[in-house]
Design a protein around this motif. Structure first.
Motif, mmCIF file in Angstrom:
data_model
loop_
_atom_site.group_PDB
_atom_site.id
_atom_site.type_symbol
_atom_site.label_atom_id
_atom_site.label_comp_id
_atom_site.label_asym_id
_atom_site.label_seq_id
_atom_site.Cartn_x
_atom_site.Cartn_y
_atom_site.Cartn_z
ATOM 1 N N GLU A 181 8.998 -4.241 6.057
ATOM 2 C CA GLU A 181 9.886 -5.270 5.503
ATOM 3 C C GLU A 181 9.170 -6.111 4.451
ATOM 4 O O GLU A 181 7.964 -6.040 4.297
ATOM 5 C CB GLU A 181 10.391 -6.179 6.636
ATOM 6 C CG GLU A 181 11.589 -5.633 7.375
ATOM 7 C CD GLU A 181 12.812 -5.500 6.467
ATOM 8 O OE1 GLU A 181 12.896 -6.233 5.477
ATOM 9 O OE2 GLU A 181 13.665 -4.648 6.770
ATOM 10 N N LEU A 182 9.953 -6.948 3.818
ATOM 11 C CA LEU A 182 9.418 -7.774 2.741
ATOM 12 C C LEU A 182 8.238 -8.627 3.199
ATOM 13 O O LEU A 182 7.205 -8.695 2.524
ATOM 14 C CB LEU A 182 10.540 -8.656 2.189
ATOM 15 C CG LEU A 182 10.168 -9.586 1.040
ATOM 16 C CD1 LEU A 182 9.717 -8.778 -0.161
ATOM 17 C CD2 LEU A 182 11.348 -10.460 0.665
ATOM 18 N N PRO A 187 2.231 -9.745 1.281
ATOM 19 C CA PRO A 187 0.777 -9.945 1.324
ATOM 20 C C PRO A 187 0.002 -8.724 0.870
ATOM 21 O O PRO A 187 -0.968 -8.837 0.119
ATOM 22 C CB PRO A 187 0.505 -10.226 2.814
ATOM 23 C CG PRO A 187 1.799 -10.685 3.357
ATOM 24 C CD PRO A 187 2.863 -9.985 2.590
ATOM 25 N N HIS A 188 0.445 -7.557 1.297
ATOM 26 C CA HIS A 188 -0.220 -6.342 0.855
ATOM 27 C C HIS A 188 -0.197 -6.224 -0.660
ATOM 28 O O HIS A 188 -1.179 -5.867 -1.290
ATOM 29 C CB HIS A 188 0.452 -5.119 1.479
ATOM 30 C CG HIS A 188 -0.087 -4.759 2.812
ATOM 31 N ND1 HIS A 188 0.521 -5.157 3.978
ATOM 32 C CD2 HIS A 188 -1.188 -4.053 3.184
ATOM 33 C CE1 HIS A 188 -0.176 -4.699 5.007
ATOM 34 N NE2 HIS A 188 -1.211 -4.039 4.554
ATOM 35 N N LEU A 189 0.964 -6.505 -1.217
ATOM 36 C CA LEU A 189 1.098 -6.381 -2.670
ATOM 37 C C LEU A 189 0.138 -7.314 -3.376
ATOM 38 O O LEU A 189 -0.602 -6.922 -4.286
ATOM 39 C CB LEU A 189 2.535 -6.675 -3.090
ATOM 40 C CG LEU A 189 2.760 -6.687 -4.600
ATOM 41 C CD1 LEU A 189 2.464 -5.324 -5.201
ATOM 42 C CD2 LEU A 189 4.179 -7.119 -4.936
ATOM 43 N N LEU A 190 0.128 -8.554 -2.948
ATOM 44 C CA LEU A 190 -0.709 -9.543 -3.616
ATOM 45 C C LEU A 190 -2.186 -9.175 -3.498
ATOM 46 O O LEU A 190 -2.918 -9.186 -4.490
ATOM 47 C CB LEU A 190 -0.445 -10.934 -3.026
ATOM 48 C CG LEU A 190 0.954 -11.490 -3.312
ATOM 49 C CD1 LEU A 190 1.133 -12.853 -2.660
ATOM 50 C CD2 LEU A 190 1.198 -11.589 -4.809
ATOM 51 N N THR A 191 -2.615 -8.835 -2.303
ATOM 52 C CA THR A 191 -4.032 -8.484 -2.161
ATOM 53 C C THR A 191 -4.371 -7.240 -2.973
ATOM 54 O O THR A 191 -5.404 -7.188 -3.637
ATOM 55 C CB THR A 191 -4.382 -8.231 -0.684
ATOM 56 O OG1 THR A 191 -3.459 -7.305 -0.138
ATOM 57 C CG2 THR A 191 -4.332 -9.511 0.102
ATOM 58 N N LEU A 209 -6.550 -14.525 0.244
ATOM 59 C CA LEU A 209 -5.103 -14.354 0.115
ATOM 60 C C LEU A 209 -4.430 -14.223 1.471
ATOM 61 O O LEU A 209 -3.350 -14.754 1.692
ATOM 62 C CB LEU A 209 -4.822 -13.135 -0.746
ATOM 63 C CG LEU A 209 -5.235 -13.339 -2.201
ATOM 64 C CD1 LEU A 209 -5.048 -12.055 -2.978
ATOM 65 C CD2 LEU A 209 -4.397 -14.444 -2.812
ATOM 66 N N GLN A 210 -5.060 -13.506 2.377
ATOM 67 C CA GLN A 210 -4.468 -13.372 3.701
ATOM 68 C C GLN A 210 -4.262 -14.735 4.326
ATOM 69 O O GLN A 210 -3.257 -15.005 4.973
ATOM 70 C CB GLN A 210 -5.362 -12.508 4.604
ATOM 71 C CG GLN A 210 -5.438 -11.043 4.223
ATOM 72 C CD GLN A 210 -4.134 -10.299 4.452
ATOM 73 O OE1 GLN A 210 -3.161 -10.899 4.899
ATOM 74 N NE2 GLN A 210 -4.097 -9.027 4.118
ATOM 75 N N ILE B 155 3.438 1.744 3.586
ATOM 76 C CA ILE B 155 3.267 0.490 2.856
ATOM 77 C C ILE B 155 2.800 0.753 1.435
ATOM 78 O O ILE B 155 3.351 0.197 0.463
ATOM 79 C CB ILE B 155 2.271 -0.424 3.600
ATOM 80 C CG1 ILE B 155 2.925 -0.939 4.892
ATOM 81 C CG2 ILE B 155 1.836 -1.584 2.719
ATOM 82 C CD1 ILE B 155 2.058 -1.886 5.672
ATOM 83 N N LEU B 156 1.816 1.609 1.288
ATOM 84 C CA LEU B 156 1.319 1.906 -0.059
ATOM 85 C C LEU B 156 2.426 2.456 -0.947
ATOM 86 O O LEU B 156 2.584 2.045 -2.100
ATOM 87 C CB LEU B 156 0.170 2.915 0.031
ATOM 88 C CG LEU B 156 -1.144 2.377 0.587
ATOM 89 C CD1 LEU B 156 -2.190 3.488 0.651
ATOM 90 C CD2 LEU B 156 -1.640 1.226 -0.278
#
Lengths: 214, 214
Positions: A181-182, A187-191, A209-210, B155-156
């Motif tokens: 989900e969003l 967080p994954h995207l930003l890191t 960032l986490q 996720i990736l």
DNA sequence: ACAAAAAATTTACTGTGTCCAGTTAATTCT
DNA sequence: AGAATTAACTGGACACAGTAAATTTTTTGT
């Protein structure tokens, strides 16, 4: 001579009120609920009166869009505080971006939906776009200046903007129902973006960032 | 008795023809040019005939969307060749993604525009979405398996999809006019994502992708 | 040939954006 | 004050949309 033309102030006030009404209708009834006649009914005037203040329907929607951009830019500005490090600021802007889109999906759609008529010929819309863009660009420039990120700030900012926009966009379109989900993806995207845009030890940026985005 | 009901085959053939006509109109006249009456005129039937084959306008557009997804999925599949390394395959899929969006902007809009009615209740659309999604997911899984990338493949893949989608989306919306262009941003985006998603020496991955995407 | 049933069309209704002609109201000159 | 002028507004049409209901056409079994 004749009757005095509407003052700039009167015109602006009518336009503002109409944009307000149209926005309310937009939120209440969605895209197709916003008709000239509905707006006029809600404003207590004839369906033709708005044509004294706007050229046509498109110009009305351009005004509504410009207003939405203004609100969006305000939300971005509000996410910035002086004590943030560049990376923290970037994360905060990303958070604010997503929050705005989630809380005002109609406004967001209005700004970014692909089937929107282009902003060409509507300088107020272009202006709103620029306004909304400045905070992110500034934060990226600061991050590059401080050495937290590497590369051309314009390009980096575009990458971040488009990535977050894409994520939000797919979420609003209801295409993230399968799988993560969003909340998990942001967080994954930003890191990932940060890690891919700098040379520093990965765990350091990741940890920063986490701490912000969760 | 009476007249025989339309065979499944006849129904399907009419639907296919209508979707074809609607798609052509879409490309020619844009979103607002596609009306039931225009379709009927083009097909040489009365405006009411399509109602024998589709419940309403939304169902027609759902069929057009499903067809657009099919074409999109085909383009993705066509970008894959057996001799590609996982990273090359990812880059090729990204290229194909962007190329499709640029060459068929209307089809792309139809699939991804935010103001599209959701796919709920139209299983064919959902099916098309899944079909278009598989190649990317497969490539990411391969890249993780081979150690080229690290992390959860779901996720990736979502990150990559949404990022590229965001980029294309802003481009089609005409919001990339200030500053760098799509051609310049796409390689940066891909390398940044890859770098941010793995532990390998940056220059290695970067070189591989630069060689592909330029 | 006829009847019945399904397909297709015609007609009509509501609702859209917008043009046009007429009306109202405000301002200024005499 | 009264008349003239002119902008703002209104109401009624028009052309277009999607679609519901009634009607006609076409096809098929007896």
């Amino acid at each position: 001579m004749g009757r005095a033309a509407l003052s700039e102030q009167e015109i602006q006030s009518f336009r503002d009120r109409l944009v307000e009404v149209a926005t309310r209708l937009f939120v209440r009834d969605g895209h197709s609920g916003v008709t000239l006649r509905a707006i006029a009914r809600e404003m207590g005037c004839s369906p033709m009166t708005p044509y004294r203040y706007f050229r046509d329907r498109d110009e009305i929607f351009a005004a509504v869009r410009a207003s939405a951009y203004q609100a969006f830019a305000d939300a971005q500005e509000a996410a910035i505080t002086p004590d943030q490090s560049p990376l923290e600021r970037l994360a905060a802007l990303g958070e604010a971006y997503v929050t705005f889109a989630i809380e005002s999906p109609d406004a967001y759609r209005l700004q970014f939906s692909l089937s929107q008529p282009s902003a060409d010929g509507y300088p107020e819309v272009r202006e709103g776009e620029l306004l909304a863009w400045m905070p992110l660009l500034g934060a990226v420039q600061a991050a590059v200046a401080s050495g937290d990120l590497e590369g051309d700030p314009q390009i980096l900012a575009h990458l971040m903007w488009s990535s977050v926009h894409g994520l939000v966009s797919l979420h609003l379109a209801g295409k993230l129902v399968m799988g993560p989900e969003l909340d998990e993806l942001l967080p994954h995207l930003l890191t990932t973006l940060m890690l891919g845009s700098q040379q520093r030890p990965a765990d350091l940026v990741g940890a920063t960032l986490q701490g912000i985005t969760t």
